[in-house]
Write a protein that holds these residues in place. Sequence first.
Motif, PDB file in Angstrom:
ATOM      1  N   PRO A 151       0.811  -1.220   0.000  1.00  0.00           N
ATOM      2  CA  PRO A 151       0.000   0.000   0.000  1.00  0.00           C
ATOM      3  C   PRO A 151       0.842   1.268   0.000  1.00  0.00           C
ATOM      4  O   PRO A 151       0.488   2.251  -0.643  1.00  0.00           O
ATOM      5  CB  PRO A 151      -0.829  -0.100   1.290  1.00  0.00           C
ATOM      6  N   TRP A 189       2.040   2.001  -3.423  1.00  0.00           N
ATOM      7  CA  TRP A 189       0.950   2.550  -4.236  1.00  0.00           C
ATOM      8  C   TRP A 189       0.765   4.037  -3.960  1.00  0.00           C
ATOM      9  O   TRP A 189       0.736   4.864  -4.876  1.00  0.00           O
ATOM     10  CB  TRP A 189      -0.343   1.783  -3.930  1.00  0.00           C
ATOM     11  N   ALA A 191      -8.523  -1.443  -3.350  1.00  0.00           N
ATOM     12  CA  ALA A 191      -8.632  -0.747  -2.067  1.00  0.00           C
ATOM     13  C   ALA A 191      -8.712  -1.747  -0.918  1.00  0.00           C
ATOM     14  O   ALA A 191      -8.130  -1.536   0.138  1.00  0.00           O
ATOM     15  CB  ALA A 191      -9.861   0.163  -2.063  1.00  0.00           C
ATOM     16  N   PHE A 248      -5.035  -3.176  -0.440  1.00  0.00           N
ATOM     17  CA  PHE A 248      -4.072  -2.203   0.098  1.00  0.00           C
ATOM     18  C   PHE A 248      -4.551  -1.620   1.432  1.00  0.00           C
ATOM     19  O   PHE A 248      -3.758  -1.440   2.351  1.00  0.00           O
ATOM     20  CB  PHE A 248      -3.834  -1.079  -0.908  1.00  0.00           C
ATOM     21  N   GLY A 249      -5.842  -1.351   1.529  1.00  0.00           N
ATOM     22  CA  GLY A 249      -6.365  -0.766   2.765  1.00  0.00           C
ATOM     23  C   GLY A 249      -6.218  -1.714   3.942  1.00  0.00           C
ATOM     24  O   GLY A 249      -5.842  -1.309   5.044  1.00  0.00           O
ATOM     25  N   PHE A 291      -2.103   8.107   4.014  1.00  0.00           N
ATOM     26  CA  PHE A 291      -3.194   7.315   3.446  1.00  0.00           C
ATOM     27  C   PHE A 291      -4.497   8.105   3.408  1.00  0.00           C
ATOM     28  O   PHE A 291      -5.374   7.823   2.606  1.00  0.00           O
ATOM     29  CB  PHE A 291      -3.383   6.018   4.247  1.00  0.00           C
ATOM     30  N   ALA A 302      -8.903   3.993  -6.994  1.00  0.00           N
ATOM     31  CA  ALA A 302      -8.325   3.120  -5.969  1.00  0.00           C
ATOM     32  C   ALA A 302      -7.604   3.960  -4.925  1.00  0.00           C
ATOM     33  O   ALA A 302      -7.671   3.681  -3.732  1.00  0.00           O
ATOM     34  CB  ALA A 302      -7.375   2.115  -6.595  1.00  0.00           C
ATOM     35  N   THR A 303      -6.942   5.025  -5.374  1.00  0.00           N
ATOM     36  CA  THR A 303      -6.149   5.838  -4.460  1.00  0.00           C
ATOM     37  C   THR A 303      -7.006   6.461  -3.362  1.00  0.00           C
ATOM     38  O   THR A 303      -6.615   6.474  -2.206  1.00  0.00           O
ATOM     39  CB  THR A 303      -5.412   6.935  -5.256  1.00  0.00           C
ATOM     40  N   CYS A 337     -10.071   5.322  -2.607  1.00  0.00           N
ATOM     41  CA  CYS A 337     -10.890   4.292  -1.953  1.00  0.00           C
ATOM     42  C   CYS A 337     -10.104   3.564  -0.857  1.00  0.00           C
ATOM     43  O   CYS A 337     -10.693   3.038   0.084  1.00  0.00           O
ATOM     44  CB  CYS A 337     -11.391   3.274  -2.972  1.00  0.00           C
ATOM     45  N   ILE A 338      -8.772   3.540  -0.986  1.00  0.00           N
ATOM     46  CA  ILE A 338      -7.944   2.836   0.006  1.00  0.00           C
ATOM     47  C   ILE A 338      -8.266   3.339   1.404  1.00  0.00           C
ATOM     48  O   ILE A 338      -8.439   2.560   2.339  1.00  0.00           O
ATOM     49  CB  ILE A 338      -6.441   3.034  -0.301  1.00  0.00           C
ATOM     50  N   TYR A 379      -9.217   1.350   4.704  1.00  0.00           N
ATOM     51  CA  TYR A 379      -8.218   1.517   5.770  1.00  0.00           C
ATOM     52  C   TYR A 379      -8.877   1.967   7.079  1.00  0.00           C
ATOM     53  O   TYR A 379      -8.676   1.359   8.130  1.00  0.00           O
ATOM     54  CB  TYR A 379      -7.177   2.523   5.292  1.00  0.00           C
TER      55      TYR A 379
END
Lengths: 311, 337, 269
Positions: free
Chosen positions: A34, A37, C80, C83-84, C106, C142-143, C145-146, C150
Amino acid sequence: MKAVTAARTGGLARLSDFFFRNRGLLTAFLLLPPLAWIVIVYLGSLFALLLQSFYSLDEFSGLIVRELTFATYAEIFESSNLQIILRTVTMAAAVTVADAVIAFPIAYFAARYARGGAKALFYLAVMMPLWSSYLVKVYAWKLILAKEGIITWAAAQLHLTFLLDGILAIPVIGGPSLSISYLGTFLVFVYIWLPYMILPVQAALERVPRNFIEASADLGARPGQTFRTVILPLALPGIIAGSIFTFSLTLGDSIVPQIVGNSRYFIGQAVYTLQGTAGDIPLAAAFSVVPMVIMGLYLAAAKRLGAFDAL
Amino acid sequence: MTPAVSFQRVSRHFGSMRAVDDVTLDIAPGEFFAMLGPSGSGKTTCLRLIAGFEQPTYGHIEIFGETAEGLPPYRRNVNTVFQDYALFPHMTVGENVAYGLMIKGMARADREVKAAAALAMVKLEGFGDRRPSQLSGGQRQRVALARALVNEPKVLLLDEPLGALDLKLREQMQEELKALQKQLGITFVFVTHDQGEALSMADRVAIFNAGRILQAGSPTDVYERPQSRFVADFVGSSNIMAPEFSAAHGGPGVWISLRPEKISVLKASDKPPVGHGSAEGLVAATHYQGSVTRIVINSGGARLTAAIPAGTSRFHEGDIVRFVWSKDSIVAMEHGE
Amino acid sequence: MRSEGAAWPLRFAAAAGLAFLHLPLALIFLYAFTTEEKSFQFPPPGYTARWFGTAWFDRPDIWPPLVLSLKVALFATLLALIFGTLAAAALARARFFGKESLSLLFILPIALPGIITGIALRSAFDIMNLPFSTWTIVLGHATFCIVVVYNNVLARFRRTSASMIEASMDLGADGFQTFRYVVLPQIASALLAGGMLAFALSFDEVIVTTFTAGQQATLPIWMLGELLRPRQRPVTNVVAIFVIAVTFIPIIFAYYLTRDGEHIAGGGK
């Protein structure tokens, strides 16, 4: 039986042992994807934005010249662009004040009087418009403010058409109809960012202990005095926190003035149009740095007032 | 005999904080061992070192003769009853108890039988289908116990397991735990900050302070013969007297501990019995406490407290008295501070 | 001040404020049934349900944006979720220098106005000569939505007692077994809630998308086009109702899944 047993064997168990002995590595291993990213996609893009703002557009070829220059920033200070900035900041300030005034009774009621199920319902009632489709909300206001729409009809039914016409005749904020005026733009902004003001104010008010108010009344304060001297100062951090949202969201919006408003640009629209039809990404990038700078100053001021405790 | 748990010069540092500082300790198989100390004294960290949740910074740990450092908890046949019980809320009581057996790969039917037996052992027959959230604190505590014991651990670790229970329930559980330990013969290591609990339940007690073990021994041993001011004060209460006092009254001329209940109070004119030390003093205060009355006495710059059975006290503030103590009730200590 | 209830002006103001929040959405429904398709005449001169049929059968231009929106939302949600969850798992318990700045990082994509995220991505695509595609849209969605996933998963981790994981390992489960039998069931509903919020957020997003889509149209971009150059206005309302449903249902469901936490966490937000 041995005291020290062998649990599951095999690759996964051995990997588990490894991470157990190296917990820092486990954190790093989890964090890496993450973080990569966010750093590459997001910070990388912000860096690209900054870089682009120091490029310039060749006016004849329409191509971007990838050489560092301050020329693009200099364009921001041309009077037409300064007007856009002034217009946007004024709108953001007006929207913020209006939202604070409307949000306060709602937040106060929710924090003080709503209990149990009513409170959950209240929360949902505020959250749902917050989460519901942004574009649909803007569209709903297009319906309301349209010349042949519900407001015109209501004014006619109440024999108040003269009042509506009078308001629309006011220079600057008026226009041919509400949906083609600053007043219309203002109303839509106030509406769509309202929940962002209610929630932090409510959070701040809920932290005011009930006995503060009773103590104030006990000491002989009238309700109005209690409100001014006890409740308002304690709610202020929440109002400032909410204003950060309303102010920054208005500064950065590019859709609302396109749909409801006269044809004069706001910062968001300018950025959108510049990068799109005009193809001038450098000026669009430099323009978008403006709200960031304004918000940076605003946040610095808000931080000194202790607004972040209420977030 | 191989000790159940053996710490050899074990330290656990968190940054600059020495949570456990050079601890050497042997716990015998089948022993009920209590770790007693104030919060932050390192007793819980010691327990977590045995469980495997923490690894020693220095030193060596053995469990039944096998090296334990580096071994994760799931490779140790040691089980823990947590302070907050740590029951899995998404599983039934029965599934909680059978969890360790499920992980070991035992067939469902077998583990259900064993889980039911373990629940019966802690007097919770028929609770298998409930959720932990439907149980009282005391019942949850029993489930946590059954969940640990069903795995037949070589060592059972209990981290303040009775801390959240009310007094009545706590006393009842103390008895039951003690009986269970006798019946199963498992080594129990019990962490508590309650000295009464430690003294009444344990075969042996270790007193912790600031990451170190100050004294370890049987409950009588640590109570009757405290070797330091901290132990004397933490386990019960005591009069800690300076070497000068001791020397002036025919004692050993070192720091001594004198338990309040070992002191009798007489009239100033009375003669002390043979084999007793005595001194004169002024009654500074009397505190009636139900079963005993505590009399605070000032004597030549020293201040001490006597505890005498209630109803036998004839003294009041300002009286001059003679207080006496049997010479063998004086405990010479290694450390005065 | 009476403690049993609010004074009527306050009640009235609160009610009026809430009505102000909700009534406009009701109009969207009303106008979907009007017979007038050229203007927003109020009250509608007549009522009909035919626009629902028109939207479904006679407007093929709606389908490609809808498919694109669903596709983007699906991919963005998936990314998301991965990564989240990883970020929440890493930051929930670990303590290290710079952790606060990392969690701020984040949150940044949702904290800054969409236009900045949008123009930043657009600038990067231009510098890298990256052509617009479904993936450029997904990248942006996605950026932001993470952070939704999270936040949800992190809140759940914080509420889950640390000793639960230790208890599982104590009972013989290694890290992976503990994840499967204890951690995953604990965070499952938070994952579901976070995923649904992320889906709703992506499905509805318009500002960032206007910068990352190029000539492609997601459903919100199609709607934006209809607002600026309308034809068959009631059809836009039909689609708007559909968008409301697609975003509302997951949000209500997500609220239901996490509501216990709301009460426990109290005003912690």
